[in-house]
Write an enzyme that holds these catalytic residues in place. Structure first.
Site, mmCIF file in Angstrom:
data_model
loop_
_atom_site.group_PDB
_atom_site.id
_atom_site.type_symbol
_atom_site.label_atom_id
_atom_site.label_comp_id
_atom_site.label_asym_id
_atom_site.label_seq_id
_atom_site.Cartn_x
_atom_site.Cartn_y
_atom_site.Cartn_z
ATOM 1 N N HIS A 70 33.256 -13.847 67.296
ATOM 2 C CA HIS A 70 33.496 -13.697 65.864
ATOM 3 C C HIS A 70 33.877 -12.267 65.548
ATOM 4 C CE1 HIS A 70 29.172 -12.902 66.513
ATOM 5 N NE2 HIS A 70 29.320 -11.973 65.602
ATOM 6 N N CYS A 178 21.445 -7.872 62.850
ATOM 7 C CA CYS A 178 22.346 -7.460 63.920
ATOM 8 C C CYS A 178 23.417 -6.556 63.325
ATOM 9 C CB CYS A 178 22.980 -8.678 64.604
ATOM 10 S SG CYS A 178 24.132 -9.608 63.565
#
Length: 657
Positions: A70, A178
């Site tokens: 991604h 993250c």
């Protein structure tokens, strides 16, 4: 529901039982080609490069045969998901082997929170075994689209009926975060939630991701038995969890070993000796839990001080340099007096330019005077959080007062932080706790560190600093050139990371001494730091076929970044190919540092690159040194890419400023 009229996935973005010959880059390329055929990307090569750059940060393979490459990029205009069911599977770095289900999640740079929520919904669904098995058993692309749309755009839920739940043995709270905040943040949250449910534990998770976060209520935190930090970045407002037993790890461990982390948190809740979150926000004076060791913790502490110091350096140093530009170098002797005793209606003999130069020089000097106190204050802050700031700044000011300089600031900041942390841990009556962070800790720590520095370490630190200053001032010839080589190597080793920052902090702290040696060190550091982005820009110009399209775009931008002394402009190249790029950059940086010292180049400005040429002594030597290093690094990286085969990605960690 999304506000966009473009579906996030359509049947022409689905590949079923696709055989891809190659590695994960081949899979990503195949998915991007599918997006391009559907008109969902304006630059296929650019999108591949963006996705692979994200892969370079950390693998996107997940347990259970799933991969979620991604990225956010300017190469898509609407959030898009491409899906491939692979036969056979391809390795994306998951601990249990290849992935046979691959989602490419592409989000536009301008994507808002709603777009991020759609993307995170898919990530959360991937921890559900029934959803994953449905994807594996889907007989058509339309079935896959329906499954994905069902989780990213679910129908409104029915009004829930009241249920009576069995009381949980333990209540835990968790933070997941993250770096990109698109997928792993939410997958970690759902993995932990599922593991907690299986274990009969109540878990409340706060996801600090790109789609925003809802803070855990204070009363919920108060009732919690323990806290889990599954993060690759700093936890926002960590002090809320003060006193709670803590288990800390990277976000991927929460995805790979959620049950183990839940079990560890439950055990920590019953362990009086477990690591705890302090009121300062740091995780206990014991060695931290999880993957956060004391080596990493020490680096974080020192880099926190340097990072907070640099704005004072940049603002103060550039104001001083502008003062020299308008008022001449003699303004260093008369600037403060002119600024105090003159005005717009009572200009000095040199007129408005001299008056403006005096004001700029004075402002810069005042900002620059915070350099060592800010370094010490935020080192202490990294150790003890807010209660450490006051004693840390005091220790830094004291280091300046006694002549301890940069070294004294580091020592004073560390002392202040640990003394403040120790006082914070003292158990006091309830009625006294409110005074601890605002009165008792700052007062006690400031007094303690002041006495320690005055009575014990102050004079030795001052002697060390004086000796270092005298040694640097006496460097000439071969010794100075060797120092230039060392500084050049440091500036180009990690491109904004700890080693780069250490060299830069050493140079900027020395500027306060106002000596020729300090100016020469600053020039060598700044010139060497300009080399990596300039060299990569030159390399992509003279040998474009050796670089991908995204790298060529980065190369065009790197001209300005390098000219501005922003070493981080070379990070995309180093991250993609560290074993060939980093040594090449160090080669040119060493040449530039050596030449700066050999030519006695000096810089009175701590930043700005070619745009502060007016503050450079021996401008021609400065330019020659940069050009020589840039050409050397560019030729080295071109030769390396042509004649040296790329190795495995066993590279040093790159840390941006």
């Amino acid at each position: 529901m999304t506000t966009s009229t473009t579906p996030i996935i359509t049947r022409d973005l689905v590949l079923l039982d696709a055989a891809v010959d190659g590695d994960k880059q081949a899979v990503i390329t195949r998915l991007v080609e599918t997006l391009a055929a559907a008109g969902r990307t304006n630059d296929a090569d650019g999108l591949v490069g963006a996705a692979m750059a994200r892969e370079g940060q950390s693998a996107t393979g997940l347990p259970g045969g799933i991969a979620i490459p991604h990225c956010r990029s300017p190469y898509v205009d609407a959030p898009t998901i491409g899906f491939a069911r692979l036969t056979p599977g391809v390795d994306f770095g998951a601990p249990d082997g290849p992935a046979d289900l691959a989602f490419l999640i592409a989000a536009p740079d301008s994507g808002g929170q709603e777009h991020m929520k759609l993307l995170s919904s898919l990530a959360r669904a991937l921890v559900r075994k029934d959803f994953v098995e449905s994807l594996r058993n889907a007989s058509s692309a339309d079935e896959v689209v329906d499954l994905v749309e069902g989780v990213v755009s679910p129908a409104p839920a029915a009004t829930p009926t009241a249920t009576v739940e069995k009381p949980a043995a333990k209540t835990l709270v968790a933070i997941t975060a993250c770096p990109t905040g698109i997928a792993h943040t939410y997958m970690a949250a759902d993995s932990l939630s599922q593991a907690a449910k299986d274990a009969g534990v109540t878990l409340i998770v706060e996801t600090q991701g790109s789609s925003g976060s809802t803070p855990i209520p204070a009363d919920t935190i108060a009732k919690a038995d323990a806290v889990i930090f599954a993060t690759d970045v700093g936890v926002k407002d960590k002090g809320r969890f003060a006193g709670k037993p803590v288990i800390a790890s990277g976000v991927k461990r929460a995805i790979n070993e959620p049950a183990k982390m839940i079990a560890e948190a439950v055990a920590a809740a019953d362990d009086p000796n477990a690591a705890r979150v302090q009121g300062s926000g740091s995780a206990s004076s014991e060695a931290p839990s999880g993957n956060v060791g004391w080596g990493t913790r020490t680096r974080q502490i020192l880099l926190t001080g340097v990072s907070y110091m640099i704005p004072f350096v940049a603002a103060g140093g550039l104001l001083i340099a502008l003062g020299f530009l308008f008022g001449g170098y003699e303004i260093a002797d008369t600037g403060n007096d002119i600024a105090l005793n003159n005005s717009l209606t009572n200009l000095p003999a040199g007129g408005f330019a001299q008056y403006l130069g005096a004001i700029l020089f004075t402002l810069g000097g005042l900002a620059f005077s915070f350099l060592v106190p800010a370094l010490a204050g935020y080192i202490a802050f990294a150790i003890a959080d807010r209660p450490g700031i006051a004693p840390g700044f005091t220790a830094g000011a004291l280091a300046v007062f006694i002549g301890g300089g940069f070294i004294g600031g580091i020592v004073g900041g560390v002392l202040a932080g640990f003394v403040a942390l120790w006082i914070s841990n003292i158990k006091v009556p309830q009625w006294l706790r409110g005074l601890m962070p605002v009165v008792i800790v700052p007062l006690g720590a400031s007094l303690a560190v002041g006495l320690i520095m005055f009575f014990l370490v102050g004079r030795p630190l001052a002697n060390i600093n004086t000796g270092l200053t005298n040694w640097l001032s006496g460097l000439s010839g071969t010794s100075a050139i060797f120092l230039g080589i060392i500084l050049g190597l440091m500036m180009c080793f990690d491109l904004g990371g700890p080693v780069n920052k250490a060299a830069y902090a050493f140079a900027t702290a020395g500027l306060a001494a106002n000596t020729t040696a300090a100016f020469e060190i600053m020039a060598a550091v700044m010139a060497a730091g300009m080399v990596p982005p300039l060299a990569m820009a030159l390399a992509t110009t003279i040998r474009p076929h050796l670089f991908s399209e995204p790298e060529k775009e980065n190369g065009r931008a790197a001209w300005l970044l390098g000219a501005s002394f922003i070493s981080e402009g070379a990070i995309p190249f180093a991250a993609a190919d560290p074993l060939r790029v980093i040594p090449s950059m160090m080669f040119g940086g060493a040449i530039t540092g050596a030449l700066c010292m050999a030519f006695s180049v000096g810089s009175r400005a701590p930043h700005g690159g070619i745009f502060v040429l007016f503050a450079i002594d021996n401008k021609l030597g400065f330019v020659i040194a940069i050009v020589a290093g840039t050409i050397a690094s560019a030729l080295a990286v071109v030769a390396a890419k042509q004649f040296i085969k790329a190795g495995a990605k066993d590279e040093p960690e790159l840390v941006a400023a």
